[in-house]
Design a protein around this motif. Structure first.
Motif, PDB file in Angstrom:
ATOM      1  N   LEU A   9     -63.106 -20.783 -56.022  1.00  0.00           N
ATOM      2  CA  LEU A   9     -64.429 -20.370 -55.569  1.00  0.00           C
ATOM      3  C   LEU A   9     -65.481 -21.469 -55.684  1.00  0.00           C
ATOM      4  CD1 LEU A   9     -64.519 -16.818 -57.182  1.00  0.00           C
ATOM      5  CD2 LEU A   9     -63.901 -17.427 -54.842  1.00  0.00           C
ATOM      6  N   HIS A  10     -65.126 -22.573 -56.323  1.00  0.00           N
ATOM      7  CA  HIS A  10     -66.046 -23.700 -56.527  1.00  0.00           C
ATOM      8  C   HIS A  10     -67.296 -23.255 -57.280  1.00  0.00           C
ATOM      9  CE1 HIS A  10     -63.431 -25.981 -53.902  1.00  0.00           C
ATOM     10  NE2 HIS A  10     -63.567 -25.033 -52.981  1.00  0.00           N
ATOM     11  N   LEU A  11     -67.088 -22.445 -58.322  1.00  0.00           N
ATOM     12  CA  LEU A  11     -68.177 -21.960 -59.151  1.00  0.00           C
ATOM     13  C   LEU A  11     -68.157 -22.679 -60.490  1.00  0.00           C
ATOM     14  CD1 LEU A  11     -67.901 -18.112 -58.640  1.00  0.00           C
ATOM     15  CD2 LEU A  11     -69.550 -19.646 -57.619  1.00  0.00           C
ATOM     16  N   THR A  12     -69.318 -22.863 -61.039  1.00  0.00           N
ATOM     17  CA  THR A  12     -69.408 -23.388 -62.398  1.00  0.00           C
ATOM     18  C   THR A  12     -70.023 -22.309 -63.274  1.00  0.00           C
ATOM     19  OG1 THR A  12     -71.578 -24.340 -61.943  1.00  0.00           O
ATOM     20  CG2 THR A  12     -69.670 -25.765 -61.643  1.00  0.00           C
ATOM     21  N   VAL A  13     -69.557 -22.234 -64.490  1.00  0.00           N
ATOM     22  CA  VAL A  13     -70.034 -21.235 -65.433  1.00  0.00           C
ATOM     23  C   VAL A  13     -70.887 -21.939 -66.473  1.00  0.00           C
ATOM     24  CG1 VAL A  13     -69.350 -19.532 -67.154  1.00  0.00           C
ATOM     25  CG2 VAL A  13     -68.022 -19.800 -65.068  1.00  0.00           C
ATOM     26  N   GLN A  14     -72.082 -21.426 -66.672  1.00  0.00           N
ATOM     27  CA  GLN A  14     -72.981 -21.974 -67.674  1.00  0.00           C
ATOM     28  C   GLN A  14     -73.142 -20.947 -68.785  1.00  0.00           C
ATOM     29  OE1 GLN A  14     -76.925 -22.700 -66.251  1.00  0.00           O
ATOM     30  NE2 GLN A  14     -77.594 -23.629 -68.150  1.00  0.00           N
ATOM     31  N   ILE A  15     -72.792 -21.327 -69.995  1.00  0.00           N
ATOM     32  CA  ILE A  15     -72.914 -20.443 -71.143  1.00  0.00           C
ATOM     33  C   ILE A  15     -74.280 -20.671 -71.760  1.00  0.00           C
ATOM     34  CG2 ILE A  15     -72.003 -19.856 -73.411  1.00  0.00           C
ATOM     35  CD1 ILE A  15     -69.266 -20.824 -72.370  1.00  0.00           C
ATOM     36  N   VAL A  16     -75.045 -19.596 -71.862  1.00  0.00           N
ATOM     37  CA  VAL A  16     -76.400 -19.690 -72.399  1.00  0.00           C
ATOM     38  C   VAL A  16     -76.379 -19.213 -73.841  1.00  0.00           C
ATOM     39  CG1 VAL A  16     -78.767 -18.915 -72.119  1.00  0.00           C
ATOM     40  CG2 VAL A  16     -77.334 -19.275 -70.111  1.00  0.00           C
ATOM     41  N   LYS A  17     -76.824 -20.058 -74.741  1.00  0.00           N
ATOM     42  CA  LYS A  17     -76.869 -19.713 -76.154  1.00  0.00           C
ATOM     43  C   LYS A  17     -78.158 -18.959 -76.453  1.00  0.00           C
ATOM     44  CE  LYS A  17     -73.150 -22.005 -77.239  1.00  0.00           C
ATOM     45  NZ  LYS A  17     -71.956 -21.395 -77.698  1.00  0.00           N
ATOM     46  N   ARG A  18     -78.104 -18.039 -77.381  1.00  0.00           N
ATOM     47  CA  ARG A  18     -79.294 -17.313 -77.814  1.00  0.00           C
ATOM     48  C   ARG A  18     -80.164 -18.259 -78.640  1.00  0.00           C
ATOM     49  NH1 ARG A  18     -78.518 -11.151 -79.232  1.00  0.00           N
ATOM     50  NH2 ARG A  18     -77.411 -10.531 -77.361  1.00  0.00           N
ATOM     51  N   SER A  19     -81.432 -18.262 -78.316  1.00  0.00           N
ATOM     52  CA  SER A  19     -82.334 -19.150 -79.040  1.00  0.00           C
ATOM     53  C   SER A  19     -83.201 -18.400 -80.044  1.00  0.00           C
ATOM     54  CB  SER A  19     -83.224 -19.906 -78.056  1.00  0.00           C
ATOM     55  OG  SER A  19     -83.977 -18.987 -77.291  1.00  0.00           O
ATOM     56  N   GLU A  20     -83.569 -17.174 -79.706  1.00  0.00           N
ATOM     57  CA  GLU A  20     -84.449 -16.400 -80.574  1.00  0.00           C
ATOM     58  C   GLU A  20     -83.799 -15.053 -80.902  1.00  0.00           C
ATOM     59  OE1 GLU A  20     -88.135 -15.867 -78.618  1.00  0.00           O
ATOM     60  OE2 GLU A  20     -88.328 -17.976 -78.093  1.00  0.00           O
ATOM     61  N   PRO A  21     -84.050 -14.548 -82.082  1.00  0.00           N
ATOM     62  CA  PRO A  21     -83.545 -13.199 -82.372  1.00  0.00           C
ATOM     63  C   PRO A  21     -84.377 -12.163 -81.640  1.00  0.00           C
ATOM     64  CG  PRO A  21     -84.802 -14.048 -84.227  1.00  0.00           C
ATOM     65  CD  PRO A  21     -84.698 -15.166 -83.224  1.00  0.00           C
TER      66      PRO A  21
END
Length: 65
Positions: A9-21
């Motif tokens: 599919l030519h997709l890239t996955v970006q994992i977003v880390k939690r920054s604030e509670p």
């Protein structure tokens, strides 16, 4: 699954880390939520009335017009 998505599919996955509670709305999420709300306003898009995926896709395009 990630390798398949990248190769086929030519997709890239970006994992977003939690920054604030706590609860923080991700940026631009409102665009997706608004689009789903527009589609859900149409009766034929809410239930699975269509028998073919092409017909359902056409109903989504009509709802977005």
């Amino acid at each position: 699954m990630l390798v398949w998505a990248r190769n086929v599919l030519h997709l890239t996955v970006q994992i977003v880390k939690r920054s604030e509670p706590g609860f923080v709305v991700p940026p631009r999420r409102w665009v997706v939520e608004r689009t789903f709300a527009w589609i859900s306003k149409h009766r034929r898009c809410v239930r699975d009335y269509e028998t073919k995926p092409d017909h359902h896709e056409a109903m989504i395009y009509i709802a977005m017009i």
